[in-house]
Scaffold this active site. Structure first.
Site, PDB file in Angstrom:
ATOM      1  N   HIS A 224       0.833  -1.205   0.000  1.00  0.00           N
ATOM      2  CA  HIS A 224       0.000   0.000   0.000  1.00  0.00           C
ATOM      3  C   HIS A 224       0.871   1.260   0.000  1.00  0.00           C
ATOM      4  O   HIS A 224       0.552   2.245  -0.684  1.00  0.00           O
ATOM      5  CB  HIS A 224      -0.925   0.002   1.221  1.00  0.00           C
ATOM      6  CG  HIS A 224      -2.152  -0.829   1.046  1.00  0.00           C
ATOM      7  ND1 HIS A 224      -2.155  -2.194   1.171  1.00  0.00           N
ATOM      8  CD2 HIS A 224      -3.432  -0.482   0.751  1.00  0.00           C
ATOM      9  CE1 HIS A 224      -3.380  -2.656   0.960  1.00  0.00           C
ATOM     10  NE2 HIS A 224      -4.169  -1.636   0.704  1.00  0.00           N
ATOM     11  N   GLU A 225       1.960   1.221   0.748  1.00  0.00           N
ATOM     12  CA  GLU A 225       2.840   2.389   0.789  1.00  0.00           C
ATOM     13  C   GLU A 225       3.566   2.578  -0.541  1.00  0.00           C
ATOM     14  O   GLU A 225       3.794   3.718  -0.980  1.00  0.00           O
ATOM     15  CB  GLU A 225       3.852   2.231   1.929  1.00  0.00           C
ATOM     16  CG  GLU A 225       4.732   3.455   2.156  1.00  0.00           C
ATOM     17  CD  GLU A 225       3.920   4.698   2.474  1.00  0.00           C
ATOM     18  OE1 GLU A 225       4.331   5.792   2.030  1.00  0.00           O
ATOM     19  OE2 GLU A 225       2.879   4.586   3.158  1.00  0.00           O
TER      20      GLU A 225
END
Length: 623
Positions: free
Chosen positions: A560-561
């Site tokens: 996600h990052e």
């Protein structure tokens, strides 16, 4: 003569000869190699000490030694009662010899047998593929709203039900002692009967409401920009470099056929999966994102919309390639185990101990069970082909298996309906992003670039104002994105490929904790993480359930990052921290206070869904 040679090669016999010789000079009269040969059970029978004229002198010594061995055997028989256990162990070793390689293999099977059977019923096997199932079922919105609206909708039903109940009540003989209030209550809703209604009209009204808002916003934009939509930034983001994007996406897709090539080599016998194939596929997966990511993020000057699309699609392709490779890799291991165990059983059936036979037989039974788990018509390894992998890539699923539930035909009217839903939702998303999100995003960037000279209190107030302005538009965009991908797009693809399992999401809006939300809001990804991350980490890395859960969340948070890095080209870590904060939210929802109040838990969850993504976006744009 042959028996004498066998005795001369028997290490135990030579030891007996040394120990029983009367003269020290004869204790070393026989020389033999120091190589330890496999022990075999040899029947020693007493022989005559008479030496044949045709045999050399060594045969006479052999005959004497045989007599000594026979005498030693008689002594052993007399002592049978004293050291019977030791003798049985020695006989077992002689009767059931196990070489070191076989012993290691049996230990490996013993360690695996614990995870192959049910804990409560050891007679039932547990398949590696039993964690994920696919069944013919419709998507949630179709079964609850779309299909009833199209097939059974006939207008208001509540009034008709009330009239029917009143007619039934009039036909009954009322009790003389019944009060008027009791009669009225019974007429409204008699015990055991429930009034039913549907909300199809609200569903239509909601979409109509969204459409009119979008139409009004487009009219305002058209007037304020002197009659043109071409200058819309979102339109430019989504329509630039389409040909280059298509070629790059095609190259990413074709590169994943490397895993098919590796398994094709294994199938032809050029390499083995256990070492060469496994290492080759692992290196490919480790290099797939690091090699492709800089190309579409830095080399090409794509917009942030294009960068996030290519990154997410590359992750999808990577998950599909991984599932295909390691599903078939596991079956290669099972197939090799079946061949090895069955060969040992057939070749050394008479010389194996009962325990060894049982271990090998259970190994064969489990391997056959695993190979035939999906279908008795075992297609492995015939499924290893480019066409099979291509069809898997077309299916709206991330977990590979040989067979999936399929529909009998394509409903082209349904495809048209979902295609229109995709186009209409994209239009609404573009309008929402342009009218409601883009101005706020520009003010957030201005806030980021402008230093604050009035102190932290005005800066916090301005940041909160930007957050509150971001929440409505981003919440609408969040819901539209979810509907467009997980309902309209995936259902359209599923119908075109005749994929019957449409359970792409659950009723996540009714969740009372983020733990439930992480499982049912994105079912395809959850199934992949469950099999290839959670369970695989427990099997390969020997993680506990808690460690496997933490590892799964950490891996998800990292990706996600990286997605945020593809958009902003900077590492901030806000989304990573928010992903990990789900542990705290889960612990909060598991408290006794909230467990006993599911309605309040759902309110807390909904508040987090509305404010969390907006807060994350505001943080990335402003700080």
């Amino acid at each position: 003569m042959t028996e004498a040679k066998e005795l001369l090669q028997d290490e135990r016999f030579l030891k007996i000869q040394e120990l029983n010789s009367a003269e020290p000079s004869k204790r070393h009269s026989v020389t033999y190699d120091n190589v330890i040969l496999p022990q075999e059970s040899v029947e020693v029978s007493p022989r005559s000490s008479t030496t044949s004229l045709e045999e050399p002198a060594t045969t006479t010594a052999t005959g004497v030694a045989v007599a000594a061995a026979a005498a030693a055997a008689e002594k052993k028989k007399k002592k049978k009662g004293e050291d019977g256990d030791d003798e049985q162990d020695e006989q077992a070793e002689e009767k059931y010899p196990v070489d070191p390689r076989m012993q290691k293999y049996l230990s490996h099977l013993k360690s695996k047998s614990r995870t192959r059977v049910h804990r409560k019923d050891a007679s039932k096997y547990v398949s590696f593929f039993g964690d994920v199932s696919f069944d013919p079922r419709p998507t949630l919105l179709d079964s609850a709203v779309n299909v009833p609206f199209q097939t059974t909708f006939k207008g208001p039903v509540l009034e008709k039900q009330l009239k029917g109940l009143q007619q039934t009540k009039k036909g009954e003989v009322a009790a003389a002692a019944a009060t008027a209030a009791t009669a009225a209550t019974a007429a409204a809703a008699p015990p055991g009967k429930k009034l039913e209604s549907n909300f199809s009209g609200i569903y239509v009204f909601a979409w109509m409401f969204m459409g009119w808002i979008a139409f009004r916003s487009c009219m305002d934009y058209y007037v304020s920009h002197e009659g043109g939509f071409a200058s819309m930034e979102i339109v430019q983001y989504m329509t630039s470099d389409l040909f280059t994007i298509a070629l790059l996406d095609l190259a990413l897709f074709l590169s994943t056929f490397f895993v098919v090539f590796v398994h094709w080599l294994v199938k032809l016998g050029f390499i083995r999966w256990k070492w060469t194939g496994f290492v080759a596929v692992s290196l490919f997966e480790l290099c797939f994102i690091p090699v492709s990511f800089p190309v579409y993020v830095y080399y090409f000057h794509f917009s942030w919309v294009t960068r996030i699309f290519l990154f997410l699609h590359s992750v999808v392709l990577l998950m599909k390639a991984h599932s295909f490779a390691f599903y078939n890799g596991y079956l290669w291991d099972i197939k090799n185990e079946l061949e090895f165990s069955s060969n040992k059983l057939n070749k050394f059936k008479e010389s194996l101990s009962p325990e060894t036979k049982d271990i090998l037989q259970k190994s064969c039974d489990f391997c056959l069970f695993e190979l035939n788990y999906q279908t008795k018509d075992n297609d492995f390894p015939n499924n290893i082909s480019c066409s099979n992998y291509f069809m898997f890539c077309m299916f709206p699923v991330l977990v590979y298996q040989i067979n999936y539930p399929r529909t009998s035909h394509i409903r082209w009217r349904y495809v048209l309906e979902k295609f229109c839903a995709i186009m209409g939702t994209i239009f609404l998303m573009m309008v929402t992003a342009q009218i409601f999100m883009h101005p706020v995003a520009m003010r957030c960037i201005e806030y980021h670039d402008t230093p604050s000279f009035g102190g932290w209190v005005p800066a916090v107030k301005q940041w909160l104002f930007l957050l509150f302005e971001m929440i409505p538009g981003f919440s609408v965009l969040y819901m539209l994105t979810f509907y467009m991908i997980w309902d309209a797009l995936l259902n359209c693809v599923a119908e075109l490929t005749r994929f019957a399992d449409r359970y792409f999401y659950g009723d996540w809006w009714n969740c009372v904790s983020f733990e439930e939300f992480s499982r049912i809001w994105n079912v395809p990804v959850h199934k992949f993480l469950l099999r290839h991350v959670y369970h695989s980490s427990m099997g390969a890395l020997h993680f506990s359930k808690a460690q496997a859960t933490l590892f799964t969340f950490l891996l998800s948070a990292v990706f996600h990052e990286i997605a945020m890095f593809a958009i902003f080209k900077e590492v901030r870590g806000y989304l990573f921290l928010f992903q990990l904060s789900q542990f705290a939210w889960t612990a909060l929802s598991n408290t006794k206070f909230l467990r006993s109040r599911p309605q309040l838990s759902n309110v807390v969850f909904t508040f987090g869904v509305c404010t969390g993504p907006s807060m994350i976006m505001t943080l990335y744009l402003t700080l």
